[in-house]
Design a protein around this motif. Structure first.
Motif, PDB file in Angstrom:
ATOM      1  N   TYR A  85     -57.404  45.124 -23.004  1.00 57.21           N
ATOM      2  CA  TYR A  85     -56.578  45.025 -24.205  1.00 57.21           C
ATOM      3  C   TYR A  85     -55.776  46.313 -24.404  1.00 57.21           C
ATOM      4  N   THR A  86     -56.443  47.439 -24.311  1.00 53.02           N
ATOM      5  CA  THR A  86     -55.791  48.735 -24.508  1.00 53.02           C
ATOM      6  C   THR A  86     -54.675  48.939 -23.483  1.00 53.02           C
ATOM      7  N   GLN A  87     -54.920  48.538 -22.255  1.00 51.65           N
ATOM      8  CA  GLN A  87     -53.901  48.689 -21.218  1.00 51.65           C
ATOM      9  C   GLN A  87     -52.695  47.802 -21.497  1.00 51.65           C
ATOM     10  N   ARG A  88     -52.949  46.533 -21.875  1.00 54.79           N
ATOM     11  CA  ARG A  88     -51.841  45.624 -22.191  1.00 54.79           C
ATOM     12  C   ARG A  88     -51.074  46.125 -23.406  1.00 54.79           C
ATOM     13  N   LEU A  89     -51.811  46.547 -24.428  1.00 48.55           N
ATOM     14  CA  LEU A  89     -51.183  47.070 -25.639  1.00 48.55           C
ATOM     15  C   LEU A  89     -50.313  48.281 -25.301  1.00 48.55           C
ATOM     16  N   SER A  90     -50.818  49.155 -24.467  1.00 51.92           N
ATOM     17  CA  SER A  90     -50.087  50.358 -24.082  1.00 51.92           C
ATOM     18  C   SER A  90     -48.773  49.996 -23.381  1.00 51.92           C
ATOM     19  N   ARG A  91     -48.823  49.021 -22.497  1.00 55.27           N
ATOM     20  CA  ARG A  91     -47.599  48.616 -21.783  1.00 55.27           C
ATOM     21  C   ARG A  91     -46.553  48.064 -22.752  1.00 55.27           C
ATOM     22  N   VAL A  92     -47.006  47.236 -23.698  1.00 53.30           N
ATOM     23  CA  VAL A  92     -46.075  46.668 -24.676  1.00 53.30           C
ATOM     24  C   VAL A  92     -45.530  47.772 -25.579  1.00 53.30           C
ATOM     25  N   GLN A  93     -46.397  48.668 -26.010  1.00 53.36           N
ATOM     26  CA  GLN A  93     -45.948  49.766 -26.871  1.00 53.36           C
ATOM     27  C   GLN A  93     -44.958  50.659 -26.138  1.00 53.36           C
ATOM     28  N   GLN A  94     -45.175  50.902 -24.859  1.00 54.21           N
ATOM     29  CA  GLN A  94     -44.233  51.718 -24.095  1.00 54.21           C
ATOM     30  C   GLN A  94     -42.875  51.039 -24.014  1.00 54.21           C
ATOM     31  N   ALA A  95     -42.875  49.715 -23.797  1.00 53.18           N
ATOM     32  CA  ALA A  95     -41.610  48.978 -23.730  1.00 53.18           C
ATOM     33  C   ALA A  95     -40.900  49.013 -25.082  1.00 53.18           C
ATOM     34  N   ILE A  96     -41.655  48.810 -26.152  1.00 51.87           N
ATOM     35  CA  ILE A  96     -41.076  48.851 -27.495  1.00 51.87           C
ATOM     36  C   ILE A  96     -40.559  50.257 -27.790  1.00 51.87           C
ATOM     37  N   ASN A  97     -41.354  51.265 -27.456  1.00 53.77           N
ATOM     38  CA  ASN A  97     -40.948  52.649 -27.711  1.00 53.77           C
ATOM     39  C   ASN A  97     -39.650  52.984 -26.982  1.00 53.77           C
ATOM     40  N   SER A  98     -39.550  52.570 -25.756  1.00 52.99           N
ATOM     41  CA  SER A  98     -38.342  52.840 -24.984  1.00 52.99           C
ATOM     42  C   SER A  98     -37.120  52.211 -25.648  1.00 52.99           C
ATOM     43  N   GLN A  99     -37.272  50.964 -26.084  1.00 54.77           N
ATOM     44  CA  GLN A  99     -36.163  50.270 -26.722  1.00 54.77           C
ATOM     45  C   GLN A  99     -35.850  50.866 -28.096  1.00 54.77           C
ATOM     46  N   MET A 100     -36.895  51.252 -28.845  1.00 47.36           N
ATOM     47  CA  MET A 100     -36.668  51.898 -30.147  1.00 47.36           C
ATOM     48  C   MET A 100     -35.987  53.249 -29.963  1.00 47.36           C
ATOM     49  N   ASN A 101     -36.395  54.003 -28.948  1.00 47.43           N
ATOM     50  CA  ASN A 101     -35.760  55.294 -28.675  1.00 47.43           C
ATOM     51  C   ASN A 101     -34.276  55.109 -28.411  1.00 47.43           C
ATOM     52  N   ASP A 102     -33.938  54.081 -27.648  1.00 47.53           N
ATOM     53  CA  ASP A 102     -32.541  53.805 -27.342  1.00 47.53           C
ATOM     54  C   ASP A 102     -31.771  53.487 -28.627  1.00 47.53           C
ATOM     55  N   LYS A 158     -27.688  45.036 -30.883  1.00 42.77           N
ATOM     56  CA  LYS A 158     -28.399  44.881 -29.608  1.00 42.77           C
ATOM     57  C   LYS A 158     -29.236  43.604 -29.595  1.00 42.77           C
ATOM     58  N   GLY A 159     -29.008  42.727 -30.573  1.00 44.40           N
ATOM     59  CA  GLY A 159     -29.696  41.432 -30.581  1.00 44.40           C
ATOM     60  C   GLY A 159     -30.827  41.320 -31.579  1.00 44.40           C
ATOM     61  N   GLY A 160     -31.299  42.410 -32.147  1.00 43.10           N
ATOM     62  CA  GLY A 160     -32.329  42.358 -33.169  1.00 43.10           C
ATOM     63  C   GLY A 160     -33.699  41.922 -32.684  1.00 43.10           C
ATOM     64  N   LYS A 161     -33.951  42.019 -31.399  1.00 39.55           N
ATOM     65  CA  LYS A 161     -35.258  41.651 -30.848  1.00 39.55           C
ATOM     66  C   LYS A 161     -35.620  42.614 -29.720  1.00 39.55           C
ATOM     67  N   PHE A 162     -36.937  42.784 -29.544  1.00 40.59           N
ATOM     68  CA  PHE A 162     -37.401  43.571 -28.423  1.00 40.59           C
ATOM     69  C   PHE A 162     -37.461  42.664 -27.195  1.00 40.59           C
ATOM     70  N   ASN A 163     -37.037  43.185 -26.069  1.00 38.75           N
ATOM     71  CA  ASN A 163     -37.126  42.436 -24.825  1.00 38.75           C
ATOM     72  C   ASN A 163     -38.458  42.813 -24.163  1.00 38.75           C
ATOM     73  N   LEU A 164     -39.416  41.907 -24.252  1.00 42.29           N
ATOM     74  CA  LEU A 164     -40.740  42.150 -23.684  1.00 42.29           C
ATOM     75  C   LEU A 164     -41.033  41.199 -22.535  1.00 42.29           C
ATOM     76  N   SER A 165     -39.997  40.557 -22.008  1.00 43.50           N
ATOM     77  CA  SER A 165     -40.193  39.563 -20.956  1.00 43.50           C
ATOM     78  C   SER A 165     -40.749  40.181 -19.665  1.00 43.50           C
ATOM     79  N   SER A 166     -40.448  41.427 -19.406  1.00 42.60           N
ATOM     80  CA  SER A 166     -40.924  42.050 -18.162  1.00 42.60           C
ATOM     81  C   SER A 166     -42.280  42.721 -18.328  1.00 42.60           C
ATOM     82  N   VAL A 167     -42.836  42.702 -19.548  1.00 44.22           N
ATOM     83  CA  VAL A 167     -44.112  43.358 -19.819  1.00 44.22           C
ATOM     84  C   VAL A 167     -45.234  42.340 -19.691  1.00 44.22           C
ATOM     85  N   LYS A 168     -46.254  42.693 -18.944  1.00 46.44           N
ATOM     86  CA  LYS A 168     -47.399  41.775 -18.785  1.00 46.44           C
ATOM     87  C   LYS A 168     -48.660  42.467 -19.170  1.00 46.44           C
TER      88      LYS A 168
END
Length: 171
Positions: free
Chosen positions: A96-113, A161-171
């Motif tokens: 769970y922690t690993q999956r959560l971390s991957r999603v948070q990293q993807a969200i963080n990257s997009q939020m940073n942008d 930018k579409g108002g949504k996070f793109n998490l399709s590549s995150v597993k």
């Protein structure tokens, strides 16, 4: 827990300096922003919290419920069975922690942008040479706080930018 993690990621973003051209680094107008408030009150920050709760809320509740079931009395009564369950729970928790971390990293990257673009846009529109993280400043005049204006700009950029996070590549 999820909100604190998102906020921590946003704070980490603001702690990394955005380097402006050397002419803009000369003494000039400086704005100060509160990244915690920016994250909590902006649309992408709210969406990040909603997304993480939606994706991980039930699983977190199940893990907490299973953890509560592992009381001291139950361990004494069924030591081996409980030990096995504890190991399974730990394995699930790690996954769970690993999956959560991957999603948070993807969200963080997009939020940073989004936030970087919003800061650049806001600074250019309002004549700021620099916008810095309020949490790393010992003192500033409240009139220099540009967080409210940045929230509006972040929301504009987020929508563009579409108002949504793109998490399709995150597993």
């Amino acid at each position: 827990m999820l909100r604190r993690t998102v906020i921590a990621l946003v704070v980490a973003f603001f702690c990394s300096a955005v380097v402006l051209p050397s002419q803009a680094q000369a003494a000039g107008k400086i704005g100060v922003a509160n990244p915690l408030r920016l994250s909590a009150q902006s649309d992408p920050g709210k969406e990040a919290e909603k997304q993480l709760t939606s994706m991980f809320g039930k699983e977190r509740q199940q893990l907490e419920k299973q953890n509560d079931a592992l009381s001291e009395k139950a361990r004494n009564e069924r030591a081996q069975k409980i030990q096995k369950q504890a190991q399974e729970l730990e394995t699930k928790g790690t996954a769970y922690t690993q999956r959560l971390s991957r999603v948070q990293q993807a969200i963080n990257s997009q939020m940073n942008d989004v936030m970087r673009t919003a800061c650049e846009n806001y600074a250019k529109k309002n004549g700021y040479d620099m916008i810095i993280d309020a949490s790393v400043v010992m003192f500033y005049v409240q009139a220099n706080d540009v967080t409210s204006g940045l929230i509006e700009e972040v929301n504009k950029v987020w929508k563009s930018k579409g108002g949504k996070f793109n998490l399709s590549s995150v597993k």
